[in-house]
Every structure is written in structure tokens, then in C-alpha cells.
Motif scaffolding. Sequence first.
Motif, PDB file in Angstrom:
ATOM      1  N   LYS A 235       0.927  -1.180  -0.033  1.00  0.00           N
ATOM      2  CA  LYS A 235       0.016   0.067   0.036  1.00  0.00           C
ATOM      3  C   LYS A 235       0.858   1.210  -0.121  1.00  0.00           C
ATOM      4  O   LYS A 235       2.150   1.098   0.484  1.00  0.00           O
ATOM      5  CB  LYS A 235      -0.798  -0.108   1.243  1.00  0.00           C
ATOM      6  CG  LYS A 235      -1.741  -1.203   1.435  1.00  0.00           C
ATOM      7  CD  LYS A 235      -2.485  -1.131   2.830  1.00  0.00           C
ATOM      8  CE  LYS A 235      -3.541  -2.408   2.888  1.00  0.00           C
ATOM      9  NZ  LYS A 235      -4.171  -2.139   4.242  1.00  0.00           N
ATOM     10  N   VAL A 236       0.262   2.400  -0.271  1.00  0.00           N
ATOM     11  CA  VAL A 236       1.165   3.697  -0.340  1.00  0.00           C
ATOM     12  C   VAL A 236       1.592   3.841   1.141  1.00  0.00           C
ATOM     13  O   VAL A 236       2.437   4.486   1.342  1.00  0.00           O
ATOM     14  CB  VAL A 236       0.013   4.636  -0.837  1.00  0.00           C
ATOM     15  CG1 VAL A 236       1.003   6.072  -0.753  1.00  0.00           C
ATOM     16  CG2 VAL A 236      -0.308   4.717  -2.402  1.00  0.00           C
ATOM     17  N   SER A 237       0.718   3.602   2.115  1.00  0.00           N
ATOM     18  CA  SER A 237       0.787   3.751   3.525  1.00  0.00           C
ATOM     19  C   SER A 237       2.185   2.812   4.209  1.00  0.00           C
ATOM     20  O   SER A 237       2.626   3.086   5.066  1.00  0.00           O
ATOM     21  CB  SER A 237      -0.330   3.621   4.411  1.00  0.00           C
ATOM     22  OG  SER A 237      -0.818   2.266   4.192  1.00  0.00           O
ATOM     23  N   ASP A 238       2.529   2.004   3.058  1.00  0.00           N
ATOM     24  CA  ASP A 238       3.679   0.989   3.714  1.00  0.00           C
ATOM     25  C   ASP A 238       5.121   1.759   3.428  1.00  0.00           C
ATOM     26  O   ASP A 238       6.086   1.335   3.938  1.00  0.00           O
ATOM     27  CB  ASP A 238       3.542  -0.236   2.735  1.00  0.00           C
ATOM     28  CG  ASP A 238       2.416  -1.146   3.294  1.00  0.00           C
ATOM     29  OD1 ASP A 238       1.784  -1.075   4.347  1.00  0.00           O
ATOM     30  OD2 ASP A 238       2.288  -1.846   2.411  1.00  0.00           O
ATOM     31  N   GLU A 239       5.035   2.703   2.682  1.00  0.00           N
ATOM     32  CA  GLU A 239       6.422   3.545   2.524  1.00  0.00           C
ATOM     33  C   GLU A 239       6.881   4.112   3.637  1.00  0.00           C
ATOM     34  O   GLU A 239       6.210   4.557   4.634  1.00  0.00           O
ATOM     35  CB  GLU A 239       6.202   4.599   1.376  1.00  0.00           C
ATOM     36  CG  GLU A 239       7.593   5.411   1.111  1.00  0.00           C
ATOM     37  CD  GLU A 239       6.989   6.526  -0.083  1.00  0.00           C
ATOM     38  OE1 GLU A 239       7.277   6.035  -1.214  1.00  0.00           O
ATOM     39  OE2 GLU A 239       6.934   7.618   0.325  1.00  0.00           O
ATOM     40  N   GLY A 240       8.127   3.867   3.928  1.00  0.00           N
ATOM     41  CA  GLY A 240       8.969   4.350   5.111  1.00  0.00           C
ATOM     42  C   GLY A 240      10.216   3.636   5.517  1.00  0.00           C
ATOM     43  O   GLY A 240      10.752   2.738   4.692  1.00  0.00           O
ATOM     44  N   THR A 241      10.669   3.608   6.564  1.00  0.00           N
ATOM     45  CA  THR A 241      11.981   2.988   7.010  1.00  0.00           C
ATOM     46  C   THR A 241      11.761   1.898   8.011  1.00  0.00           C
ATOM     47  O   THR A 241      10.925   2.094   9.085  1.00  0.00           O
ATOM     48  CB  THR A 241      13.014   3.860   7.760  1.00  0.00           C
ATOM     49  OG1 THR A 241      13.267   5.075   7.000  1.00  0.00           O
ATOM     50  CG2 THR A 241      14.177   3.294   8.331  1.00  0.00           C
ATOM     51  N   TYR A 242      12.266   0.619   7.865  1.00  0.00           N
ATOM     52  CA  TYR A 242      12.075  -0.481   8.509  1.00  0.00           C
ATOM     53  C   TYR A 242      13.237  -0.983   9.168  1.00  0.00           C
ATOM     54  O   TYR A 242      14.520  -0.741   8.695  1.00  0.00           O
ATOM     55  CB  TYR A 242      11.457  -1.650   7.764  1.00  0.00           C
ATOM     56  CG  TYR A 242      10.178  -1.644   6.887  1.00  0.00           C
ATOM     57  CD1 TYR A 242       9.074  -2.089   7.519  1.00  0.00           C
ATOM     58  CD2 TYR A 242       9.822  -0.582   5.842  1.00  0.00           C
ATOM     59  CE1 TYR A 242       7.693  -1.879   6.976  1.00  0.00           C
ATOM     60  CE2 TYR A 242       8.613  -0.349   5.281  1.00  0.00           C
ATOM     61  CZ  TYR A 242       7.774  -0.966   5.907  1.00  0.00           C
ATOM     62  OH  TYR A 242       6.290  -0.942   5.282  1.00  0.00           O
ATOM     63  N   ARG A 243      13.018  -1.382  10.621  1.00  0.00           N
ATOM     64  CA  ARG A 243      14.115  -1.941  11.261  1.00  0.00           C
ATOM     65  C   ARG A 243      14.020  -3.491  11.458  1.00  0.00           C
ATOM     66  O   ARG A 243      13.077  -4.038  11.986  1.00  0.00           O
ATOM     67  CB  ARG A 243      14.356  -1.135  12.548  1.00  0.00           C
ATOM     68  CG  ARG A 243      15.242  -1.617  13.448  1.00  0.00           C
ATOM     69  CD  ARG A 243      15.078  -0.802  14.915  1.00  0.00           C
ATOM     70  NE  ARG A 243      14.063  -1.352  15.524  1.00  0.00           N
ATOM     71  CZ  ARG A 243      13.429  -0.744  16.588  1.00  0.00           C
ATOM     72  NH1 ARG A 243      13.831   0.514  16.876  1.00  0.00           N
ATOM     73  NH2 ARG A 243      12.367  -1.272  17.123  1.00  0.00           N
ATOM     74  N   CYS A 244      15.234  -4.169  11.258  1.00  0.00           N
ATOM     75  CA  CYS A 244      15.477  -5.472  11.369  1.00  0.00           C
ATOM     76  C   CYS A 244      16.347  -5.646  12.539  1.00  0.00           C
ATOM     77  O   CYS A 244      17.614  -5.386  12.651  1.00  0.00           O
ATOM     78  CB  CYS A 244      15.763  -6.217   9.992  1.00  0.00           C
ATOM     79  SG  CYS A 244      16.408  -8.065  10.145  1.00  0.00           S
ATOM     80  N   LEU A 245      15.883  -6.153  13.592  1.00  0.00           N
ATOM     81  CA  LEU A 245      16.501  -5.967  15.061  1.00  0.00           C
ATOM     82  C   LEU A 245      16.526  -7.606  15.437  1.00  0.00           C
ATOM     83  O   LEU A 245      15.582  -8.262  15.674  1.00  0.00           O
ATOM     84  CB  LEU A 245      15.861  -5.032  15.903  1.00  0.00           C
ATOM     85  CG  LEU A 245      16.425  -5.019  17.392  1.00  0.00           C
ATOM     86  CD1 LEU A 245      17.768  -4.639  17.370  1.00  0.00           C
ATOM     87  CD2 LEU A 245      15.328  -4.255  18.187  1.00  0.00           C
ATOM     88  N   PHE A 246      17.770  -7.793  16.040  1.00  0.00           N
ATOM     89  CA  PHE A 246      17.900  -8.905  16.959  1.00  0.00           C
ATOM     90  C   PHE A 246      18.354  -8.460  18.238  1.00  0.00           C
ATOM     91  O   PHE A 246      19.542  -7.979  18.654  1.00  0.00           O
ATOM     92  CB  PHE A 246      19.218  -9.842  16.389  1.00  0.00           C
ATOM     93  CG  PHE A 246      18.838 -10.588  15.067  1.00  0.00           C
ATOM     94  CD1 PHE A 246      18.215 -11.842  15.364  1.00  0.00           C
ATOM     95  CD2 PHE A 246      19.047 -10.120  14.204  1.00  0.00           C
ATOM     96  CE1 PHE A 246      18.021 -12.619  14.331  1.00  0.00           C
ATOM     97  CE2 PHE A 246      18.638 -10.835  12.962  1.00  0.00           C
ATOM     98  CZ  PHE A 246      18.086 -12.104  12.963  1.00  0.00           C
ATOM     99  N   PRO A 247      17.467  -8.352  19.140  1.00  0.00           N
ATOM    100  CA  PRO A 247      17.675  -7.863  20.356  1.00  0.00           C
ATOM    101  C   PRO A 247      18.901  -8.498  21.448  1.00  0.00           C
ATOM    102  O   PRO A 247      19.541  -7.839  22.166  1.00  0.00           O
ATOM    103  CB  PRO A 247      16.232  -7.988  21.376  1.00  0.00           C
ATOM    104  CG  PRO A 247      15.512  -7.995  20.108  1.00  0.00           C
ATOM    105  CD  PRO A 247      15.987  -8.885  19.184  1.00  0.00           C
ATOM    106  N   GLU A 248      18.767  -9.867  21.248  1.00  0.00           N
ATOM    107  CA  GLU A 248      20.020 -10.485  22.047  1.00  0.00           C
ATOM    108  C   GLU A 248      21.493 -10.225  21.452  1.00  0.00           C
ATOM    109  O   GLU A 248      22.137 -10.014  22.482  1.00  0.00           O
ATOM    110  CB  GLU A 248      19.877 -12.114  21.772  1.00  0.00           C
ATOM    111  CG  GLU A 248      18.409 -12.570  22.188  1.00  0.00           C
ATOM    112  CD  GLU A 248      18.429 -13.976  21.879  1.00  0.00           C
ATOM    113  OE1 GLU A 248      19.244 -14.477  21.147  1.00  0.00           O
ATOM    114  OE2 GLU A 248      17.345 -14.661  22.279  1.00  0.00           O
ATOM    115  N   LEU A 249      21.349  -9.495  20.173  1.00  0.00           N
ATOM    116  CA  LEU A 249      22.758  -9.272  19.473  1.00  0.00           C
ATOM    117  C   LEU A 249      23.056  -7.898  19.937  1.00  0.00           C
ATOM    118  O   LEU A 249      24.089  -7.354  19.883  1.00  0.00           O
ATOM    119  CB  LEU A 249      22.882  -9.574  18.129  1.00  0.00           C
ATOM    120  CG  LEU A 249      22.686 -10.964  17.893  1.00  0.00           C
ATOM    121  CD1 LEU A 249      23.000 -11.355  16.145  1.00  0.00           C
ATOM    122  CD2 LEU A 249      23.669 -11.898  18.663  1.00  0.00           C
ATOM    123  N   GLY A 250      21.870  -7.375  20.032  1.00  0.00           N
ATOM    124  CA  GLY A 250      21.883  -5.718  20.149  1.00  0.00           C
ATOM    125  C   GLY A 250      22.429  -5.046  18.841  1.00  0.00           C
ATOM    126  O   GLY A 250      22.934  -3.904  18.775  1.00  0.00           O
TER     127      GLY A 250
END
Length: 338
Positions: free
Chosen positions: A115-130
Motif C-alpha cells: 500500500k502507499v502507507s507502507d512507504e517508510g523505514t523498516y528496522r530488522c532487529l536482533f535484541p539478543e545481539l543488540g
Amino acid sequence: MAFGDLTLLRFHHVIVFLLLFQSHRGQLQVIGPSQPVVALVGDDVTLPCRLEPATDASDMRLEWARPDLSPGFVYVRAKGQERVAHRQPSYRGRTSVSIDRLKDGDVSLKLATVKVSDEGTYRCLFPELGRAAFINLIVGAASSPVVQKTKDSSGLVLQCESTGWYPEPEVFWLDGEGNLLSAGPTETVRGPDDLYTVSSRVTVEKRHSNSFTCRVQQNSTNQTRETLIHVPADSITVQSSSHSNWIIFIVSSVCIIISIILTMKCFFSCWHTDIVKRWRRRRRKRRAETELEPQSKQEDQNDSVKNERESLSGPKKQLKEQEESEKGCEGEEQEQQL
């Protein structure tokens, strides 16, 4: 080997394995793409993210999120299970990861029906690794333009319209040789779905080729759509003749207006000159009358005195004549007596 020695050896191996595993985790990196990811509205897109060196991430906690949203989670996985709590409602049922690829450290996110609203910045995070990677998603939408022919007072006009664009695109007109044509300003309307509708008009002239192209393009999404139209030569010829006649009419009208203005200016100039002359003549006449008025009064006075004198001299003359007549009569009587 005694049982105690065997237990001690196994314990030693476990310690070494844990140390090596922790050391290996300390060297892990979360890698994302170096360029933004572009997707079209309605398509499915994959946001790349992986562990390097390749490591089994099946049992590791993984968080995909949009920091600009609240709640920001779009996909969460922990202890080998997908967690749906606190997920952004607009992403429910549209996000997933490949279970088979988790063993190789590939945790890329698949986003369905963009969707148009999907545009933006995404974060791929592993909390255990920081550690985390950030992926920028650019959403685009495009559609082929529609060109129609119309006629108005200026001649043959081509109308180009294209709907369902995102972000806002640009519109260009080209002739058969690929040269840009001068067109009017592009009209842009943004709908409730955040998609743009653009339209442009151009008046065509007779050229070496009767082919014209309407091109709509969006540079950030690298999307271009074109529509080619062929125009009959006689249509353009009529337009050119009408255009020339219109120019002649305008020029003739301007000349007539200028002639009328000059004529009126000449008339008012002559009228003003005549008024000034009349005024000057009246002024000279009044001045002459003013100078002659004392002399006329003096003559009138002289005539009045003369008339009075004449009126007085009449009786005197009669008396004198009467006296002379009487004297003559007396003389005659005296002569007769003698």
C-alpha cells in the motif's frame, strides 16, 4: 576411564562450546541492502535482511518494526514462534519470513499487497545481539496514460490523462522526432487513496511527422509510461489554417482599435482648438466693447446737449421773427399816416 573423569570431560566440552558460541555471536552482523527497496502498489515485496556469518536464527528473537508507527511492530518471532501481540493492525496477515531460510540466517521480510502507507523505514532487529539493520521502502504506483483528440478555437488539441500514480509524476509531450513540445501546465489531483491523477494539454502544429507521444514518468521509483498517437495530416492543416485566421483576426482588431483611438484623439484635438479660438474671439470682442463704451457714452451726451439747444433755439427764433414782423407792421402804419 572412570565415570567421574568422563563427566568432567563432557562438562569441559560444553564450556568450550558455549564460549565458542558466544564468541561467534559477538562477531555476527545484521546486514541490510545498501539501496532503497522500490515496490509498486498492489505487488508483493521482500525486504532483505540476514545474519553474517550465516547463523541459524530459528530460535533467536527477531523484531521487524517501523519506528515512526505506534505500535511499530510489523512482525515478531521468538522461541521459534510468530508473536502477533502488539503488532501494527495495518500489517496483520501481510507479513511473513521464510522458515526454511532462517537456518541460514536469512530473516528477510515478505510484505504482501503493498500500500502507499507502507512507504517508510523498516528496522530488522536482533535484541539478543543488540544489532539492527535499516531498510528504506519506496512505494510507487503507475498507469499508462490515455490520449484523446479535441478541437477548440485554437485548433487541434491533444489531451493526456493518467490516473493512479505515486509519488506525483511529471508529464512530457514529444513529437515524432523525440523533441519536447511546449504544453500547458500539468493539472494534478490527489485522491483519497493518496494516488495522483495528472493531465496535460497541447495544441499540435504541422511537422515532419504526425506522431505524438505523451510520457508520464516518476524518477524516484524509476517508472515511465508512454502512449503514442497518430494524427491525420488534414486535421493538423485545418488547425494551422484556423490558427492563422485567428491571428489575422486579432491583428486586424488591434489595427482597428488603434485607428479608432487615433481618430478620436484627432477629433478631440480639433474640438479643443475650436473651443480655444472661440473663447479668444469672445475675449477680444469683450475687450473692444469695454474700450468703446466710454466714447459711446460721451457721444450720447453731446447729442443730448445739442438736442436741448435746438429745442431751446426754436421758440427764441419764433419770438424774434414775431418781433421783426411787428416792427414791420408798425413801420407800414407810420408810412400810411404820413
